[in-house]
Scaffold this motif. Structure first.
Motif, PDB file in Angstrom:
ATOM      1  N   THR A 214       0.870  -1.197   0.000  1.00  0.00           N
ATOM      2  CA  THR A 214       0.000   0.000   0.000  1.00  0.00           C
ATOM      3  C   THR A 214       0.893   1.229   0.000  1.00  0.00           C
ATOM      4  O   THR A 214       1.846   1.295   0.752  1.00  0.00           O
ATOM      5  CB  THR A 214      -0.912   0.005   1.240  1.00  0.00           C
ATOM      6  OG1 THR A 214      -1.723  -1.162   1.198  1.00  0.00           O
ATOM      7  CG2 THR A 214      -1.821   1.253   1.226  1.00  0.00           C
ATOM      8  N   TRP A 215       0.606   2.150  -0.872  1.00  0.00           N
ATOM      9  CA  TRP A 215       1.415   3.373  -0.967  1.00  0.00           C
ATOM     10  C   TRP A 215       0.490   4.557  -1.165  1.00  0.00           C
ATOM     11  O   TRP A 215      -0.312   4.562  -2.117  1.00  0.00           O
ATOM     12  CB  TRP A 215       2.410   3.256  -2.116  1.00  0.00           C
ATOM     13  CG  TRP A 215       3.244   4.483  -2.303  1.00  0.00           C
ATOM     14  CD1 TRP A 215       4.261   4.916  -1.513  1.00  0.00           C
ATOM     15  CD2 TRP A 215       3.106   5.447  -3.337  1.00  0.00           C
ATOM     16  NE1 TRP A 215       4.756   6.105  -1.994  1.00  0.00           N
ATOM     17  CE2 TRP A 215       4.077   6.443  -3.114  1.00  0.00           C
ATOM     18  CE3 TRP A 215       2.235   5.539  -4.440  1.00  0.00           C
ATOM     19  CZ2 TRP A 215       4.200   7.536  -3.958  1.00  0.00           C
ATOM     20  CZ3 TRP A 215       2.357   6.633  -5.272  1.00  0.00           C
ATOM     21  CH2 TRP A 215       3.336   7.628  -5.025  1.00  0.00           C
ATOM     22  N   ARG A 216       0.540   5.499  -0.241  1.00  0.00           N
ATOM     23  CA  ARG A 216      -0.296   6.707  -0.298  1.00  0.00           C
ATOM     24  C   ARG A 216      -1.759   6.345  -0.534  1.00  0.00           C
ATOM     25  O   ARG A 216      -2.466   6.954  -1.340  1.00  0.00           O
ATOM     26  CB  ARG A 216       0.194   7.655  -1.389  1.00  0.00           C
ATOM     27  CG  ARG A 216       1.588   8.217  -1.078  1.00  0.00           C
ATOM     28  CD  ARG A 216       1.969   9.314  -2.019  1.00  0.00           C
ATOM     29  NE  ARG A 216       3.307   9.854  -1.700  1.00  0.00           N
ATOM     30  CZ  ARG A 216       3.848  10.885  -2.346  1.00  0.00           C
ATOM     31  NH1 ARG A 216       3.184  11.464  -3.345  1.00  0.00           N
ATOM     32  NH2 ARG A 216       5.045  11.320  -2.013  1.00  0.00           N
ATOM     33  N   GLY A 217      -2.158   5.225   0.104  1.00  0.00           N
ATOM     34  CA  GLY A 217      -3.574   4.835   0.004  1.00  0.00           C
ATOM     35  C   GLY A 217      -3.884   4.042  -1.253  1.00  0.00           C
ATOM     36  O   GLY A 217      -5.023   3.635  -1.490  1.00  0.00           O
ATOM     37  N   HIS A 218      -2.857   3.810  -2.070  1.00  0.00           N
ATOM     38  CA  HIS A 218      -3.072   3.015  -3.281  1.00  0.00           C
ATOM     39  C   HIS A 218      -2.592   1.586  -3.014  1.00  0.00           C
ATOM     40  O   HIS A 218      -1.453   1.383  -2.616  1.00  0.00           O
ATOM     41  CB  HIS A 218      -2.272   3.583  -4.459  1.00  0.00           C
ATOM     42  CG  HIS A 218      -2.596   5.010  -4.780  1.00  0.00           C
ATOM     43  ND1 HIS A 218      -3.751   5.370  -5.425  1.00  0.00           N
ATOM     44  CD2 HIS A 218      -1.908   6.164  -4.541  1.00  0.00           C
ATOM     45  CE1 HIS A 218      -3.771   6.686  -5.579  1.00  0.00           C
ATOM     46  NE2 HIS A 218      -2.662   7.197  -5.056  1.00  0.00           N
ATOM     47  N   ASP A 219      -3.480   0.616  -3.231  1.00  0.00           N
ATOM     48  CA  ASP A 219      -3.109  -0.789  -2.990  1.00  0.00           C
ATOM     49  C   ASP A 219      -2.642  -1.468  -4.266  1.00  0.00           C
ATOM     50  O   ASP A 219      -3.098  -1.129  -5.363  1.00  0.00           O
ATOM     51  CB  ASP A 219      -4.327  -1.568  -2.458  1.00  0.00           C
ATOM     52  CG  ASP A 219      -4.767  -1.016  -1.102  1.00  0.00           C
ATOM     53  OD1 ASP A 219      -5.987  -1.046  -0.800  1.00  0.00           O
ATOM     54  OD2 ASP A 219      -3.872  -0.499  -0.392  1.00  0.00           O
TER      55      ASP A 219
END
Ligand code: JD8
Length: 387
Positions: A191-196
């Protein structure tokens, strides 16, 4: 492989020292030599250009320095590539072809180009290829020589650590003959900056991962580069046939599903397809010319045609939302156009004024806007070229 580059801007090719080509040189796989054309001039100003015969703007590169350069480099039997905006488009296929050569000599022009007699002279003792990087205008041939060198060198056997990965690349023909663009790639964190990361990629289910990746590649290719693949590849298991009464139920359901997006795009429009009853659908599939598309036993698309005077009115063009973007709509449209009776002199259809994606597809198919069909809907027409 030996690569010579002749240019009046040798520093432009410095990047070849770096990156991939640099490593290939270390491995002795390629021998790249860059030459300043001016070393083959003899006047104080080291002149390489002169005014064009026949007049016109700009300057032309003189033949003499080039002739002496090629004499000095000994180009007999080599492949001499003149990078030029009027050349053959550079593609992966051309890269694969050039990667089979032992010797490539790049001639990088500037100004308005190189005196044509240079190419004619070289053609008497070497293979001449005029290659363009793309349909845009650069100021010289160096950038193209750089790009072509990188694309060719990485195909030289022994260059890529794992030749395996070459097989999976864009513009590389897959087993089914499709040239698909790459699927999206991800790495840690999950997960990165709310992106999965798409869960399938974390599943360890290699079959599911391969299928997801193929779907993504097909979707991207259809959306971004439909020109790259034959429709059959995108729709490899879709059967298109005339409608049967037994299709009516599925067709009614598909119609409802497909026009939901249209209603979203055109919130204030009363869309006829969404107000039709099952019997209405049964009536027009009995009355009109109707094609359906079926895949894996599922009705996934349809289109109808009816003659109104000299106009072949095409309508109810629908594709199952989960299969959108694969070219099925364009294929159904083309197939219905082919069914137009002799009396028809034009095709016509209508779509939502707010349905930009549909309008884009119809424009690509040659249709032009022809005003309002009814409030919120636009009419588009295309002349039928004499048959
Ligand atoms: C070689 C001179 C500049 C081009 C007058 C601008 C390739 N895809 C490509 N676009 N442009 C080039 C290219 C441009 C070059 C030369 C390649 C030598 N120019 C000229 C004609 C119009 N100026 C290229 N490959």
């Amino acid at each position: 492989m030996r690569i010579d580059v002749v240019t009046i801007f040798p520093d432009y090719l410095a990047p070849l020292e770096l990156s991939l080509a640099g490593k290939a040189r270390e491995k002795g796989l390629i021998d790249v030599r860059v030459h300043d054309l001016r070393q083959w001039t003899h006047d104080r100003h080291r002149t390489v250009d002169d005014t064009p015969y026949g007049g016109g703007a700009g300057m032309v590169m003189r033949p003499e320095p080039w002739g002496e350069a090629f004499d000095a480099l000994g180009i007999e039997g080599a492949t001499v590539v003149f990078t030029t905006p009027s050349g053959q488009p550079f593609t992966q296929a051309v890269a694969r072809e050039l990667a089979t050569r032992d010797r490539i000599v790049f001639a990088c022009g500037r100004y308005e180009g190189i005196d044509q007699r240079v190419l004619d002279d070289v053609a008497t003792r070497a293979e001449v290829r005029e290659i363009s990087l793309g349909d845009y205008v650069l100021n010289g041939g160096e950038v193209a020589a750089l790009a072509i060198t990188e694309a060719v060198v990485r195909l030289v056997p022994g260059f890529m650590g794992n030749a395996e990965s070459l097989l999976e690349e864009s513009h590389t023909l897959s087993d089914s003959g499709a040239r698909l663009l790459e699927y999206p790639v991800y790495t840690k964190p999950a997960t990165w900056r709310g992106h999965d990361v798409p869960p399938v990629l974390l599943s360890g289910d290699h079959a599911a991962i391969a299928s997801w990746r193929h779907d993504q590649a097909v979707r991207r290719t259809a959306e971004r580069r439909p020109d790259l693949v034959h429709p059959s590849v995108l729709l490899d298991d879709v059967e298109i046939r005339p409608v049967r009464p037994s299709d009516a139920g599925e067709l009614y359901v598909l119609q409802r599903a497909c026009w939901v997006q249209e209603q979203h795009d055109n919130p204030d429009v009363r869309i006829p397809a969404l107000h039709e009853t099952y019997d209405d659908v049964r009536d027009w599939i009995a009355r009109d010319t109707v094609l359906v598309a079926r895949s894996a036993g599922r009705l996934v698309g349809a289109v109808r045609g009816q003659l109104d005077g000299e106009v072949w009115e095409i309508g109810r063009l629908m594709v199952a939302p989960d299969l959108a973007g694969r070219g099925l709509g364009r294929t159904l449209l083309r197939r219905m156009e082919e069914l137009a009776p002799e009396a028809a002199t034009s095709y016509a259809l209508f779509t939502g004024a707010g349905s930009a994606r549909n309008q884009r597809m119809y424009k690509k198919a040659g249709y032009r806007l022809r005003g309002e069909e009814f409030p919120g809907a636009v009419r588009m027409e295309k002349r039928i070229s004499p048959r």
